[in-house]
Design a protein around this motif. Structure first.
Motif, PDB file in Angstrom:
ATOM      1  N   ASN A   1     -23.819 -12.495   2.440  1.00  0.00           N
ATOM      2  CA  ASN A   1     -25.145 -12.996   2.060  1.00  0.00           C
ATOM      3  C   ASN A   1     -25.133 -14.360   1.383  1.00  0.00           C
ATOM      4  O   ASN A   1     -26.190 -14.966   1.198  1.00  0.00           O
ATOM      5  N   GLY A   2     -23.946 -14.842   1.045  1.00  0.00           N
ATOM      6  CA  GLY A   2     -23.856 -16.206   0.528  1.00  0.00           C
ATOM      7  C   GLY A   2     -23.601 -17.196   1.649  1.00  0.00           C
ATOM      8  O   GLY A   2     -23.597 -18.406   1.442  1.00  0.00           O
ATOM      9  N   SER A   3     -23.395 -16.676   2.850  1.00  0.00           N
ATOM     10  CA  SER A   3     -23.010 -17.543   3.972  1.00  0.00           C
ATOM     11  C   SER A   3     -24.166 -17.835   4.923  1.00  0.00           C
ATOM     12  O   SER A   3     -23.970 -18.389   5.997  1.00  0.00           O
ATOM     13  N   ILE A   4     -25.368 -17.443   4.528  1.00  0.00           N
ATOM     14  CA  ILE A   4     -26.532 -17.589   5.424  1.00  0.00           C
ATOM     15  C   ILE A   4     -26.959 -19.058   5.519  1.00  0.00           C
ATOM     16  O   ILE A   4     -27.220 -19.699   4.500  1.00  0.00           O
ATOM     17  N   SER A   5     -27.049 -19.571   6.728  1.00  0.00           N
ATOM     18  CA  SER A   5     -27.453 -20.974   6.915  1.00  0.00           C
ATOM     19  C   SER A   5     -28.929 -21.134   6.579  1.00  0.00           C
ATOM     20  O   SER A   5     -29.681 -20.153   6.533  1.00  0.00           O
TER      21      SER A   5
END
Ligand code: IMP
Ligand code: ZN
Length: 359
Positions: free
Chosen positions: A23-27
């Motif tokens: 969830n920290g990697s969402i563009s």
């Protein structure tokens, strides 16, 4: 070396990502879809905090935030990633992003989360993540292997931690989800490590690999020695491990004697103020000691970065040659949690490396 040249090499280089929180990697484009979906499908009021502030979940170039502000962003993200459909969309998009950036092996970590208001359970969460991964692997033009780590959020207490380990054990056994281990993360200023340690020990005893965020903030030497007693299979950050940075000689010796690989996330640390600048990053110390390290993104969406950019900024800051950069990506294979994939990954790196080698 010219900046553009290093950028091209880092982009084409086949890479392994070992520290990425789902969830920290969402563009930002996926975030836009999620916010819109939250508004439309779930008919939330536009005055809802998470909707109106949906755009604050990225720290753009040149900006910084405190660790506390970063953790506030996760709350916003979790509000819109509220059901299985959203989780699958996120996993699919994130894996596609990594594949397009040249990642051939991704260890994706995520905290199984239930949401009584949508009926999502920890089990349906994990299965929704894997569904998205499978969609991405099937659709992507690039070849990528994905493995999962289930994250223990240190703020949620011992019972939740134990529950996550049980789930990881179950899912590793009944394999289609490819769970290979446990990640220990969450706000480093919250939670009692002594209470959480039994769950981590149990994970290790059960044969799960364990990666631990530790010494992410200053003045936690006692907590760090407890966590090092496991010992972890890999360390996330370890920013304040070094005696020159407030750590203890004993803890540092444990890390060096056991040769515990450290996942280093430069932009994450600089943007969260735990490291003052790229050139003061602990990467310089560990590379000079030939200690096992791996360059990672942490939260590419929040920190507005890519793994290619992380390699590039590391190379330029520390004066690495092209062969140093290649060596870094090659060494990462030694530290992956899926032992069975190592040979395949080495072969792939070798053949892809030849193809992408600059003339
Ligand atoms: P998720 O587990 O997929 O929901 O990813 C977001 C979660 O990862 C956050 O809520 C934190 O628990 C954890 N996380 C992400 N980045 C960091 C970090 O830098 N330090 C500690 N925990 C983190
Ligand atoms: Zn992390």
């Amino acid at each position: 070396m010219a900046e553009q040249y290093v950028k091209d090499v880092c982009k084409r280089l086949p890479k392994l990502e070992l520290h990425a929180h789902l969830n920290g990697s969402i563009s930002s484009s996926t975030m836009r879809k999620l916010v819109e979906r939250y508004r439309q499908t779930l008919k939330q009021s536009s005055s809802d905090f998470s909707v109106t502030h949906g755009w604050t979940t990225t720290i753009h170039k040149g900006n910084k935030r405190t660790l506390k502000e970063c953790f506030a962003m996760f709350k916003i993200i979790h509000t819109v990633v509220c059901d299985e459909e959203a989780v699958t969309m996120v996993a699919r998009d994130v894996v596609c992003d990594f594949a397009a950036d040249g990642i051939i092996y991704l260890e994706l970590r995520s905290t199984p989360r239930c949401n009584p208001s949508t009926g999502m359970t920890k089990i349906s969460y994990i299965e929704a993540v894997w569904k998205g991964v499978e969609q991405a692997v099937a659709e992507s033009n690039f070849s990528i292997d994905v493995r999962l780590l289930l994250s223990i959020d240190r703020s949620r207490g011992a019972a939740d931690a134990l529950d996550t380990v049980e789930l990881a054990k179950e899912y590793r056994k009944s394999s289609p989800t490819n769970v290979v281990g446990i990640d220990f993360s969450g706000n480093p200023e919250v939670g009692n490590v002594r209470e959480l340690l039994p769950a981590l020990k149990y994970a290790k005893e059960s044969g799960l690999k364990v990666s631990i965020h530790l010494a992410e903030v200053p003045d936690v030497n006692n907590e760090t020695s407890l966590l090092l007693s496991l010992p972890p299979d890999r360390i996330g950050h370890g920013t304040f491990l070094l005696p020159s940075n407030g750590g203890t000689i004993e803890n540092m010796e444990l890390v060096t004697n056991y040769k515990i690989p450290i996942e280093l996330c430069l932009t994450s640390n600089v943007k969260c103020h735990t490291v003052p600048s790229y050139d003061q990053h602990q990467f310089g110390f560990w590379i000079n000691r030939a200690h096992p390290i791996v360059i990672c993104t942490d939260d590419k969406g929040i920190f507005s970065t890519t793994l290619s950019e992380e390699y590039q900024v590391t190379a330029q800051t520390f004066g690495l040659s092209i062969s140093d950069i290649r060596e870094l990506s090659k060494q990462a294979v030694d530290y992956v949690f899926d032992e069975d994939l190592k040979t395949k990954l080495r072969e792939k790196l070798e053949s892809d490396g030849i193809k992408s080698r600059p003339h």
